[in-house]
Structure formats: C-alpha cells, structure tokens
Design a protein around this motif. Structure first.
Motif, PDB file in Angstrom:
ATOM      1  N   ALA A  39       0.799  -1.226   0.000  1.00 19.28           N
ATOM      2  CA  ALA A  39       0.000   0.000   0.000  1.00 19.28           C
ATOM      3  C   ALA A  39       0.836   1.283   0.000  1.00 19.28           C
ATOM      4  CB  ALA A  39      -0.935  -0.002   1.206  1.00 19.28           C
ATOM      5  N   LEU A  40       2.139   1.162   0.155  1.00 15.62           N
ATOM      6  CA  LEU A  40       2.999   2.357   0.187  1.00 15.62           C
ATOM      7  C   LEU A  40       4.269   2.036  -0.592  1.00 15.62           C
ATOM      8  CD1 LEU A  40       3.070   5.183   1.788  1.00 15.62           C
ATOM      9  CD2 LEU A  40       4.583   4.007   3.407  1.00 15.62           C
ATOM     10  N   PRO A  41       4.704   2.957  -1.474  1.00 14.11           N
ATOM     11  CA  PRO A  41       5.958   2.684  -2.180  1.00 14.11           C
ATOM     12  C   PRO A  41       7.141   2.780  -1.214  1.00 14.11           C
ATOM     13  CG  PRO A  41       5.123   4.862  -2.776  1.00 14.11           C
ATOM     14  CD  PRO A  41       4.104   4.235  -1.877  1.00 14.11           C
ATOM     15  N   PHE A  42       8.268   2.194  -1.617  1.00 16.38           N
ATOM     16  CA  PHE A  42       9.454   2.164  -0.754  1.00 16.38           C
ATOM     17  C   PHE A  42       9.858   3.571  -0.311  1.00 16.38           C
ATOM     18  CE2 PHE A  42      14.118   1.892  -0.176  1.00 16.38           C
ATOM     19  CZ  PHE A  42      14.150   0.935   0.826  1.00 16.38           C
ATOM     20  N   LEU A  43       9.893   4.494  -1.249  1.00 14.24           N
ATOM     21  CA  LEU A  43      10.309   5.858  -0.896  1.00 14.24           C
ATOM     22  C   LEU A  43       9.241   6.602  -0.095  1.00 14.24           C
ATOM     23  CD1 LEU A  43      12.251   6.895  -4.144  1.00 14.24           C
ATOM     24  CD2 LEU A  43      13.184   6.170  -1.934  1.00 14.24           C
ATOM     25  N   GLY A  44       8.049   6.011  -0.017  1.00 15.25           N
ATOM     26  CA  GLY A  44       7.011   6.591   0.835  1.00 15.25           C
ATOM     27  C   GLY A  44       7.327   6.406   2.316  1.00 15.25           C
ATOM     28  N   ILE A  45       8.189   5.436   2.638  1.00 15.73           N
ATOM     29  CA  ILE A  45       8.510   5.172   4.057  1.00 15.73           C
ATOM     30  C   ILE A  45       9.151   6.416   4.699  1.00 15.73           C
ATOM     31  CG2 ILE A  45       9.814   3.723   5.672  1.00 15.73           C
ATOM     32  CD1 ILE A  45       9.435   1.363   3.678  1.00 15.73           C
ATOM     33  N   PRO A  46      10.295   6.903   4.171  1.00 18.46           N
ATOM     34  CA  PRO A  46      10.867   8.115   4.790  1.00 18.46           C
ATOM     35  C   PRO A  46       9.954   9.336   4.670  1.00 18.46           C
ATOM     36  CG  PRO A  46      12.100   7.485   2.805  1.00 18.46           C
ATOM     37  CD  PRO A  46      11.184   6.349   3.139  1.00 18.46           C
ATOM     38  N   ARG A  47       9.193   9.417   3.571  1.00 14.13           N
ATOM     39  CA  ARG A  47       8.309  10.584   3.410  1.00 14.13           C
ATOM     40  C   ARG A  47       7.259  10.620   4.511  1.00 14.13           C
ATOM     41  NH1 ARG A  47       7.935   9.407  -2.554  1.00 14.13           N
ATOM     42  NH2 ARG A  47       9.852  10.375  -3.322  1.00 14.13           N
ATOM     43  N   LEU A  48       6.661   9.465   4.780  1.00  9.47           N
ATOM     44  CA  LEU A  48       5.628   9.428   5.819  1.00  9.47           C
ATOM     45  C   LEU A  48       6.223   9.752   7.199  1.00  9.47           C
ATOM     46  CD1 LEU A  48       2.802   8.894   6.843  1.00  9.47           C
ATOM     47  CD2 LEU A  48       3.285   6.448   6.834  1.00  9.47           C
ATOM     48  N   ILE A  49       7.387   9.197   7.478  1.00  9.80           N
ATOM     49  CA  ILE A  49       8.015   9.439   8.785  1.00  9.80           C
ATOM     50  C   ILE A  49       8.331  10.923   8.949  1.00  9.80           C
ATOM     51  CG2 ILE A  49      10.028   8.913  10.230  1.00  9.80           C
ATOM     52  CD1 ILE A  49      10.111   6.175   8.662  1.00  9.80           C
ATOM     53  N   GLU A  50       8.842  11.543   7.884  1.00  8.92           N
ATOM     54  CA  GLU A  50       9.199  12.964   7.964  1.00  8.92           C
ATOM     55  C   GLU A  50       7.956  13.823   8.212  1.00  8.92           C
ATOM     56  OE1 GLU A  50      11.962  14.359   4.978  1.00  8.92           O
ATOM     57  OE2 GLU A  50      12.551  15.917   6.427  1.00  8.92           O
ATOM     58  N   ARG A  51       6.861  13.494   7.520  1.00  5.12           N
ATOM     59  CA  ARG A  51       5.605  14.234   7.747  1.00  5.12           C
ATOM     60  C   ARG A  51       5.169  14.145   9.194  1.00  5.12           C
ATOM     61  NH1 ARG A  51       1.250  13.960   3.005  1.00  5.12           N
ATOM     62  NH2 ARG A  51       2.689  14.555   1.361  1.00  5.12           N
ATOM     63  N   CYS A  52       5.232  12.945   9.738  1.00  2.00           N
ATOM     64  CA  CYS A  52       4.790  12.749  11.130  1.00  2.00           C
ATOM     65  C   CYS A  52       5.677  13.540  12.091  1.00  2.00           C
ATOM     66  CB  CYS A  52       4.815  11.270  11.491  1.00  2.00           C
ATOM     67  SG  CYS A  52       3.592  10.314  10.574  1.00  2.00           S
ATOM     68  N   LEU A  53       6.979  13.508  11.861  1.00  2.00           N
ATOM     69  CA  LEU A  53       7.900  14.237  12.754  1.00  2.00           C
ATOM     70  C   LEU A  53       7.684  15.742  12.637  1.00  2.00           C
ATOM     71  CD1 LEU A  53      11.150  12.132  12.263  1.00  2.00           C
ATOM     72  CD2 LEU A  53       9.805  12.339  14.375  1.00  2.00           C
ATOM     73  N   ASP A  54       7.457  16.224  11.416  1.00  2.00           N
ATOM     74  CA  ASP A  54       7.238  17.668  11.205  1.00  2.00           C
ATOM     75  C   ASP A  54       6.035  18.166  11.997  1.00  2.00           C
ATOM     76  OD1 ASP A  54       9.370  17.927   9.566  1.00  2.00           O
ATOM     77  OD2 ASP A  54       8.230  17.929   7.680  1.00  2.00           O
ATOM     78  N   ARG A  55       5.038  17.284  12.168  1.00  2.00           N
ATOM     79  CA  ARG A  55       3.811  17.700  12.850  1.00  2.00           C
ATOM     80  C   ARG A  55       3.848  17.462  14.352  1.00  2.00           C
ATOM     81  NH1 ARG A  55       2.897  16.893   7.805  1.00  2.00           N
ATOM     82  NH2 ARG A  55       1.130  17.808   6.671  1.00  2.00           N
ATOM     83  N   HIS A  56       4.951  16.975  14.850  1.00  2.00           N
ATOM     84  CA  HIS A  56       5.024  16.679  16.291  1.00  2.00           C
ATOM     85  C   HIS A  56       5.768  17.782  17.037  1.00  2.00           C
ATOM     86  CE1 HIS A  56       5.203  14.423  19.980  1.00  2.00           C
ATOM     87  NE2 HIS A  56       6.514  14.506  20.008  1.00  2.00           N
ATOM     88  N   ASP A  57       5.204  18.218  18.176  1.00  5.24           N
ATOM     89  CA  ASP A  57       5.784  19.330  18.910  1.00  5.24           C
ATOM     90  C   ASP A  57       6.733  18.937  20.036  1.00  5.24           C
ATOM     91  OD1 ASP A  57       4.732  21.374  17.433  1.00  5.24           O
ATOM     92  OD2 ASP A  57       2.818  21.332  18.528  1.00  5.24           O
ATOM     93  N   GLY A  58       6.721  17.693  20.422  1.00 10.19           N
ATOM     94  CA  GLY A  58       7.547  17.310  21.574  1.00 10.19           C
ATOM     95  C   GLY A  58       6.743  17.482  22.843  1.00 10.19           C
ATOM     96  N   ARG A  59       6.814  16.476  23.699  1.00 17.57           N
ATOM     97  CA  ARG A  59       6.072  16.548  24.962  1.00 17.57           C
ATOM     98  C   ARG A  59       6.766  15.696  26.012  1.00 17.57           C
ATOM     99  NH1 ARG A  59       0.946  12.592  23.671  1.00 17.57           N
ATOM    100  NH2 ARG A  59       0.623  14.040  21.976  1.00 17.57           N
ATOM    101  N   ASP A  60       6.354  15.872  27.251  1.00 17.57           N
ATOM    102  CA  ASP A  60       6.913  15.065  28.333  1.00 17.57           C
ATOM    103  C   ASP A  60       6.393  13.638  28.252  1.00 17.57           C
ATOM    104  OD1 ASP A  60       8.489  16.863  29.521  1.00 17.57           O
ATOM    105  OD2 ASP A  60       7.153  17.315  31.205  1.00 17.57           O
ATOM    106  N   ILE A  61       7.280  12.678  28.407  1.00 18.05           N
ATOM    107  CA  ILE A  61       6.849  11.278  28.510  1.00 18.05           C
ATOM    108  C   ILE A  61       7.495  10.686  29.764  1.00 18.05           C
ATOM    109  CG2 ILE A  61       6.135  10.654  26.164  1.00 18.05           C
ATOM    110  CD1 ILE A  61       9.052   9.858  25.617  1.00 18.05           C
TER     111      ILE A  61
END
Ligand code: NAD
Ligand code: MG
Length: 392
Positions: free
Chosen positions: A344-366
């Motif tokens: 369901a996702l091309p090989f180069l879609g793997i880094p693209r998806l990860i980068e999108r997710c990281l770009d949208r994350h603000d960082g929080r306490d865990i």
C-alpha cells in the motif's frame, strides 16, 4: 570457574528469527539453561514444536483461540501453563524465578515486557532495540534502581560490549557503528522508486525478520541503532558515527582519545551475539563458520548515502529534538513498514511518511511508561491518516 546451576531463561518472541537462534544456542549447551517460559505471536505450530523440545513451565501467545490451539498440539503428558494476551508477556517477563529474559519480540510490543523485566531486577538480553528507542531513559533509570543488567544482543552494540567499551570511560571519543548498507546499497533513486517488498526482504548478509529487513533496506535500522547506542552509552548522537561496511565482519568500533580503535570482528551470525549475552560472563563454543581472512581478502568502508536513505538522518534529528520525537519516529516507521509490506505504500514513501509525522510533532513530556504507550498509539493513528496522500 564453571557455572553450577543452569540459568533459568524466559524467551519473549521465541518463534522469531532471534528467538529461534537463541534456542539453537540453548540446544548446543543444554546443561547451561533451564527454559522457564517461551512466548510467540501467532506461529502456534513452531511454538508447540519448541515447547515439546524444551518443556518450559509457561507458554504465552497473542490471544485465547491461539492458546487453545496450542494446547491441542501438545501431548497429554506435558501440561504447561498457557497464557494469552499482551499482559501475559508482561507477566512472564516478571517471573521472579527467572535469571534472564531474552527480549526478542519485534517492535513497540516488546517495550512493556522489557520494562517489566528490568523493573523486577531480572537481567535482560536485549534484541528489541525499539524498547530503547521509545523509552531508553525510563529503562536505564529502572536498571539503576533495580540492579538489572542490560546485555545488548544487537550485533553492533554487542560488538562494543565485547570490545569492553565502557560507557563511563572519559577517554572514549566516539562510537562507530558499522552498517551493511542493505540490499540497495549503490542503487539510484529511479531503482528505489520501483522496489518491491520481495526485493527489500532479500538482505545480502543476514537472514532476519521482515520488519528489521525493511529497516535495513531503508537504513532506519542504523538510525534506531544510533539511538540505541546513545542510550546504552549515555552519548549525544554527534558522538555515534556510522560507516557502511558491506562485508559485515567488523561489527562496530570504539574510538578513544589517543586514536585507538577497538573493534569486534566475527562471522555475520547472530548466534555469536546471542550466546555471548545468554552465557555472560562466560564465552562458549559455537558451531559457526569461522572467518577465513585470506579468503575474504579485504574489508571496505564507505560513507552512507543520506540523500537516498533519509531515515538515518531522520532518526538522528528525532533523537536530538526531544525525548518524545523518537516515539513518533518509531510509530511512523512501524506503520510505514507494514503499509509497504502490504503493497500500500511505495518504498520511498517510508521516509516521506516518517518525515511528515515528525514535522507535525511538537515534543512533549513522557515521564512514564503509560505516557509513552499513549503517544505510540496516537502517533500510529496519525501516521495512518497521513499515509493516505502517499499511497500508490
Ligand atoms: P521476527 O519477526 O522474526 O520475530 C518476532 C517475534 O515476536 C516472533 O516470535 C513473533 O511471534 C513475536 N511477535 C510479533 N508481534 C508480536 C506482538 N504484537 N506481541 C507479542 N509477540 C509478537 O523478528 P526478529 O528479526 O527476530 O527481531 C526481533 C527483535 O530483535 C527486533 O526488535 C529486531 O530489531 C531485533 N534484532 C533482530 C536481529 C535479527 O538478526 N533478526 C538482529 C538485531 C536485532
Ligand atoms: Mg544491528
């Protein structure tokens, strides 16, 4: 000095690549081990065969129907306790009789039992690198509190362990993790656009589970290992270098302030690292093919191609950004790898998806395990939503 009592072992994920190789080591040295518990995901046939051979008192699988199927496959004169569900892996990881837990479940699912074992004070032979990526700080703190030792099975970290690399050595300049480069080393972007799961699963040097094979092809595996090393050795990512070494003979190196490099060399066979951890501090004989240096002829090293394989860079950036970014990195990666494997996702879609997710994350306490698991869950849902635009 020889060991007297057999080591009582819990193998989490015994039906996987690492788990099965660990049982090969046990079979080679049966007097050293007492297999207390085995756990598997869905491969009930293999788990039943392992159980009949090693006769553990406890078994666990993912759900109740699988547990019933497992029971049916066992002979009447052998009646171990069979547990089911994710909580059962935690329960077996914290058995007080255990001397050592081998953590070899794949992915974030390995975190709760790994954490439970170290909290209990049981030594852990750690293959599940995702645990450290998600919660390295919490795991290290739990080890300090309970006295549990963390013995790294991952070949690079095991190499540093064997080379006596000491995390507190003031004279340590940096670590150098070697990478095989994966099946697509030297390929161009046009080729990577067309890569299929079957091609990505065919690793040149190691035979491994599906998820880590894809991670090796994207170089995310090396990214996860950089984070793993930072936690194990208390270093910033800038002091953990990576170098591509296609022969997979030098398993990693520690560089000291006087320019010395201490390395571990060995055959590319995970049983070496597994046995070193399971028998530590003793070293035992293994039926592995020794290295013939002359036949090998040479060892080569080259720079990883970060433009073509951005996952390594993304992992470094995530570790440097905040403690919660690696959780998002890992969740997005697990979702992306599963989508890629299902077509369901091309090989180069793997880094693209990860980068999108990281770009949208603000960082929080865990601050605790449940906040890590909540974020993991949330980040997976987010990754699935964001994957829509990247699908084939
Ligand atoms: P694998 O897929 O071959 O095996 C995974 C095991 O976990 C199986 O027993 C499976 O049944 C079980 N499992 C899967 N999902 C589960 C779940 N949700 N809950 C409970 N159990 C589950 O994987 P592997 O290649 O053996 O890798 C295991 C771990 O070791 C990974 O974290 C990997 O990164 C690490 N590792 C593997 C290698 C290697 O050579 N295979 C080398 C270094 C590190
Ligand atoms: Mg490795």
């Amino acid at each position: 000095e020889t060991q007297t009592a057999p080591r009582r072992l819990v193998v989490l994920g015994s039906t996987g690549s690492i788990g099965a190789q660990a049982l090969d080591v046990v079979a080679e040295h049966p007097e050293r081990f007492d297999v207390l518990a085995l756990t598997g995901g869905r491969n009930v046939a293999l788990l039943a065969a392992q159980a009949m051979r090693f006769r553990p008192r406890f078994l666990a699988v993912l759900d109740q129907p699988l547990a019933a199927e497992l029971r049916e496959r066992l002979p009447g004169d052998y009646t171990p306790e069979i547990l089911s569900g994710p909580e059962s892996f935690v329960e077996l990881a914290e058995l007080s009789e255990a001397d050592m837990v081998l953590s070899s479940i794949v992915g974030a699912a390995g975190l709760p039992p790994t954490f439970a074992a170290v909290r209990q004070g049981t030594d852990v032979a750690l293959a599940n690198k995702e645990s450290l990526v998600l919660a390295g700080g919490l795991i290290r703190a739990a080890c300090r509190e309970s006295g549990a030792a963390l013995l790294p099975v991952d070949s690079e970290h095991n190499a540093l362990f064997q080379a006596s690399c000491n995390e507190t050595a003031a004279s340590l300049r940096r670590l150098i993790l070697t990478a095989s480069g994966g099946p697509f080393r030297g390929r161009d972007r046009a080729f990577l656009e067309t890569v299929t799961p079957a091609q990505a699963l065919a690793h040149p040097n190691w035979s491994m589970g599906a998820k880590i094979s894809i991670d090796s092809a994207t170089l995310m595996n090396k990214g996860l290992e950089v984070i793993e090393a930072c936690h194990l050795y208390g270093l910033p990512e800038s002091r953990v270098a990576t170098v591509v070494h296609p022969q997979s003979i030098v398993h990693s190196l520690a560089e000291y302030v006087d320019g010395s490099l201490l390395a571990h060399l060995g055959p590319p066979d995970m049983r070496v690292a597994i046995a070193y951890c399971l028998c530590y501090p003793e070293r035992v004989a293994l039926s592995v093919t020794p290295i013939d240096l002359v036949r090998l002829g040479g060892l080569t090293f080259e720079e990883p191609d970060l433009a073509l394989f951005p996952c390594l860079r993304l992992a470094r950036e995530a570790f440097a950004a905040s403690p919660s970014h690696p959780v998002v990195l890992n969740a997005a990666n697990e979702v992306a790898v599963a989508l890629f494997l299902s077509g369901a996702l091309p090989f180069l879609g793997i880094p693209r998806l990860i980068e999108r997710c990281l770009d949208r994350h603000d960082g929080r306490d865990i601050p605790d395990l449940s906040s890590v698991l909540d974020l993991d869950h949330e980040a997976r849902e987010r990754a699935r939503e964001l994957s829509g635009a990247l699908r084939d």
